[in-house]
Design a protein around this motif. Sequence first.
Motif, PDB file in Angstrom:
ATOM      1  N   SER A 103      -2.141   1.769  -9.193  1.00  0.00           N
ATOM      2  CA  SER A 103      -3.143   0.984  -8.485  1.00  0.00           C
ATOM      3  C   SER A 103      -2.602  -0.416  -8.230  1.00  0.00           C
ATOM      4  N   LYS A 104      -3.302  -1.078  -7.357  1.00  0.00           N
ATOM      5  CA  LYS A 104      -2.878  -2.424  -6.989  1.00  0.00           C
ATOM      6  C   LYS A 104      -2.848  -3.347  -8.204  1.00  0.00           C
TER       7      LYS A 104
ATOM      8  N   LEU B 231       2.006   1.786  -3.464  1.00  0.00           N
ATOM      9  CA  LEU B 231       0.917   2.281  -4.322  1.00  0.00           C
ATOM     10  C   LEU B 231       0.709   3.782  -4.080  1.00  0.00           C
ATOM     11  N   ASP B 232       0.656   4.170  -2.800  1.00  0.00           N
ATOM     12  CA  ASP B 232       0.464   5.587  -2.481  1.00  0.00           C
ATOM     13  C   ASP B 232       1.602   6.431  -3.048  1.00  0.00           C
ATOM     14  N   PHE B 233       2.819   5.945  -2.849  1.00  0.00           N
ATOM     15  CA  PHE B 233       3.998   6.741  -3.190  1.00  0.00           C
ATOM     16  C   PHE B 233       4.201   6.855  -4.700  1.00  0.00           C
ATOM     17  N   THR B 234       3.793   5.823  -5.425  1.00  0.00           N
ATOM     18  CA  THR B 234       4.012   5.843  -6.869  1.00  0.00           C
ATOM     19  C   THR B 234       2.756   6.281  -7.619  1.00  0.00           C
ATOM     20  N   GLY B 235       1.612   6.188  -6.962  1.00  0.00           N
ATOM     21  CA  GLY B 235       0.387   6.609  -7.609  1.00  0.00           C
ATOM     22  C   GLY B 235      -0.193   5.593  -8.571  1.00  0.00           C
TER      23      GLY B 235
ATOM     24  N   GLN C 241       0.838  -1.202   0.000  1.00  0.00           N
ATOM     25  CA  GLN C 241       0.000   0.000   0.000  1.00  0.00           C
ATOM     26  C   GLN C 241       0.878   1.259   0.000  1.00  0.00           C
ATOM     27  N   ASP C 242       1.954   1.226   0.782  1.00  0.00           N
ATOM     28  CA  ASP C 242       2.888   2.355   0.789  1.00  0.00           C
ATOM     29  C   ASP C 242       3.380   2.640  -0.630  1.00  0.00           C
TER      30      ASP C 242
END
Lengths: 289, 289
Positions: free
Chosen positions: A36-37, A30-34, A27-28
């Motif tokens: 999606s899973k 995904l958030d940091f790179t923008g 999740q980190d």
Amino acid sequence: MNDRKQHVIKKAHQLFIDKGFQNTSIQDILDFTGISKGTFYNYFSSKNELLMAIFKTAFQQMENNRNAMLVGQDHSDPEILIKQIEFQMKTNRENNIIPLFEEVFYSSDHELKQYLEIGNLKTLRWAYERLADITDESCHPYLLDAAIMLRGILQQNIRLYLKANGVNAEIHPVVSYSVNRILNMLKELSISGERLLPPEILDQWLPASRTEDLDFRTKIHSAISRLKKLDCDNNEFLQKLDFIEEEIIKTEPPRKFLIDSVILSMANIGENKLAELKELIDDKLLEKA
Amino acid sequence: MNDRKQHVIKKAHQLFIDKGFQNTSIQDILDFTGISKGTFYNYFSSKNELLMAIFKTAFQQMENNRNAMLVGQDHSDPEILIKQIEFQMKTNRENNIIPLFEEVFYSSDHELKQYLEIGNLKTLRWAYERLADITDESCHPYLLDAAIMLRGILQQNIRLYLKANGVNAEIHPVVSYSVNRILNMLKELSISGERLLPPEILDQWLPASRTEDLDFRTKIHSAISRLKKLDCDNNEFLQKLDFIEEEIIKTEPPRKFLIDSVILSMANIGENKLAELKELIDDKLLEKA
DNA sequence: CCTTCATTTGTACCGCTTGTATAAAAGTTA
DNA sequence: TAACTTTTATACAAGCGGTACAAATGAAGG
């Protein structure tokens, strides 16, 4: 490789440097790179595979720099070796390679472990060959021992030197000191004749052909692994994929007509899904021809 | 320590040896030892603390053996050092200490990390002192470097020697070879005068008082941590506990009357909950008097 | 035998993890 | 516009470490 994927690798590496591998969740990333899973698992089949990609680019980069520093230089000059090692240690520190390596080596899956072990042996062989450039013939039987001990000495000396002098201390004196220790030790060994391991064992650990083709082999393997997931209950399909892998790796030369026809027979899975595998194989066989 | 708790430590260690720390779940431990989850968290406040307990007993055992091998022997005989090291390396391997160590050192929490680092430095100092027993005065300024490099050489040599000769190979020749390398290196260093780290820095890293009391300090710390959880929203209670820890560690001598009265004022939390802490402190202050 | 206390148990629960599944949206190419 | 691939958002499963707590068990002494 995809630009976006490359970008993810870079950003994730940054996170791993800051927080460690275990302490960085997907999740980190995904958030940091923008991304999606879904995209993440489209790029990498697992968190481990992402880490492998990071190691791979780091190794590659290190090898390139290493070679670049040697062109036009006197291979027998110890100062060049010292500079090469110094540079490697620095980039290793910047990329946090050693901690990431240690964090994962003893805990993670077999594939990753094996990959790292081979990387290890490759740098060992590099040190062995560079020491051979520098020393005279009489030392050669002891060079594997020397390369092994050089690694141990460097590792410990740098660790504790930085503990004593702060993490930003210049490591040149440490590398220089360590290389000198080994060169002196080699003189002594060539006289006393003591030895632990014969250099020939390196070839056993790293058969030339296998290491040349290592990169290709892992690419093939992961491409096939990915394909397997598309229809993992279809036994015939799996057998075909296994056959292709075995044929391309073990048979010399691989019988291209066989591979091609097997790939053709799998076309129902989707033409585009097979494209990557096809391209890999075509490139490789073209290069051999 | 509780027999049952000791039994859990032993069984869990077995699991960690077999499957690694990360790959052993608490449920695995519960199944394997036959205790319930409640009991587990009664014994250990976390999985990490269990690991610390394992390390602690392993370190203790190693230190005892090390000392036992020295009684009645000639301290200046290198063969004794070699035998000590050999034994240590063997038990390390049996207990999988190094892999467990590596697996956790770069990933886990601060407390565990610090504990391991201190353990590391202690074995370094041991090596330093033993080398001092063996070598003559002229080498002493270089003994810290030698101890550091000895560790590096041993680690790498053993790893690759076992890779070459199978994991059950006898490591005596490796240890002997490695110690001899260092002893020769010392001769050379005492002539050339090259040095990376002055031995005095060891005292800075491991202040004598701090290391003597390390065991006590960690015990106090964990006892207090456990108490804190009993009423973690009561600010006054937490402050009292912090005060006790600080007073017992930093003030010399600790003002027992203060500590006693503070403990008394916390009696409402349950007499028996405080018993462990009280006993620890009483024992310590008695020993000092 | 009964009371009191601490320990142990079993179980439900929380928030988090990696990884899967999938329908809908967006982009690409022809 | 049509056919396709890639990406997104989201729900989901199974497992993790750790907490909470009522009920059961054990031990010690009056």
